[in-house]
Design a protein around this motif. Sequence first.
Motif, PDB file in Angstrom:
ATOM      1  N   UNK A  65      42.143  66.898  39.777  1.00 26.67           N
ATOM      2  CA  UNK A  65      43.006  67.561  40.761  1.00 26.67           C
ATOM      3  C   UNK A  65      43.672  66.527  41.660  1.00 26.67           C
ATOM      4  N   UNK A  66      42.903  65.553  42.116  1.00 30.58           N
ATOM      5  CA  UNK A  66      43.468  64.499  42.960  1.00 30.58           C
ATOM      6  C   UNK A  66      44.531  63.710  42.199  1.00 30.58           C
ATOM      7  N   UNK A  67      44.259  63.390  40.934  1.00 31.84           N
ATOM      8  CA  UNK A  67      45.218  62.629  40.133  1.00 31.84           C
ATOM      9  C   UNK A  67      46.510  63.417  39.935  1.00 31.84           C
ATOM     10  N   UNK A  68      46.390  64.708  39.654  1.00 30.34           N
ATOM     11  CA  UNK A  68      47.576  65.534  39.421  1.00 30.34           C
ATOM     12  C   UNK A  68      48.426  65.641  40.683  1.00 30.34           C
ATOM     13  N   UNK A 168      34.207  45.328  47.086  1.00 20.90           N
ATOM     14  CA  UNK A 168      34.472  45.929  48.403  1.00 20.90           C
ATOM     15  C   UNK A 168      34.834  47.411  48.300  1.00 20.90           C
ATOM     16  N   UNK A 169      35.638  47.768  47.290  1.00 16.59           N
ATOM     17  CA  UNK A 169      35.980  49.173  47.096  1.00 16.59           C
ATOM     18  C   UNK A 169      34.747  49.971  46.690  1.00 16.59           C
ATOM     19  N   UNK A 170      33.914  49.365  45.855  1.00 17.89           N
ATOM     20  CA  UNK A 170      32.675  50.023  45.438  1.00 17.89           C
ATOM     21  C   UNK A 170      31.786  50.291  46.641  1.00 17.89           C
ATOM     22  N   UNK A 203      36.797  58.246  47.551  1.00 16.14           N
ATOM     23  CA  UNK A 203      36.022  57.716  46.430  1.00 16.14           C
ATOM     24  C   UNK A 203      36.886  57.636  45.186  1.00 16.14           C
ATOM     25  N   UNK A 204      37.635  58.711  44.909  1.00 19.27           N
ATOM     26  CA  UNK A 204      38.500  58.714  43.716  1.00 19.27           C
ATOM     27  C   UNK A 204      39.589  57.654  43.821  1.00 19.27           C
ATOM     28  N   UNK A 205      40.231  57.539  44.985  1.00 18.50           N
ATOM     29  CA  UNK A 205      41.314  56.561  45.153  1.00 18.50           C
ATOM     30  C   UNK A 205      40.799  55.145  44.943  1.00 18.50           C
TER      31      UNK A 205
END
Length: 227
Positions: A65-68, A168-170, A203-205
């Motif tokens: 959903x976030x990707x779309x 760092x993102x992790x 988290x997804x980004x």
Amino acid sequence: MRIRPGIIATVFDLAYLTLTTNLLLVLGCLPLLAVALTTDTTRSWPLLALLAPLCAPALCGVFAVFAAYTDDRSTTVASTFARTWRASFRRASQLGALTTGVLVVLGVDARAAWGHSVGAVAIPLLATAAVLTTAAALLALAVLAELPTARLRDALRVSLYQAVRHWPLTLLSLVVLVLLQTVFASRPAVALGLAAAPLLYVVWANSRFALRSVLRPTAGRSVATGH
């Protein structure tokens, strides 16, 4: 000062996406949430571990959903979630079961080592393994959300490498998950009704950025598929 109609439409789209995504996430994780909210989790954790893999396809649906929305400003939340949930169910559930099993074993080992001299060496190693397991699983779910036919082994290998490479993102993603868990423990309604979607979007980004070489539009061949 006039507010442009486009801004109002965006606000309503984001509100709809947030509330609907949260609702679908709750439905996808309902068995786990029912046990977590009605029992003493210190005693019911074996049942929670058995139910946890059922949440993995729901997380794939949320990530899709976030990707779309990010790519196409799509607000077809329910259909996107349902389509991804069905497509990723088998592999995502397997990933959830594998991740949960590893974390349970690591947790039991850490508990056994606690208070013993070996714990000074073993516990930091076990904790590091748990962090890497969780991080790789998150990125692998992001892979499956957009490439549902990707081989699980390949998705995990790529995800583990990128999780370490983009540490760092992790770390930020894991901190956000801890924050979500903290909010859920104290205010379940706030966590599930409002906070889940915005925090999971972070988290997804982070995961998508770390996996950008795999998930770019022309990268369908970057992760081997099962066909």
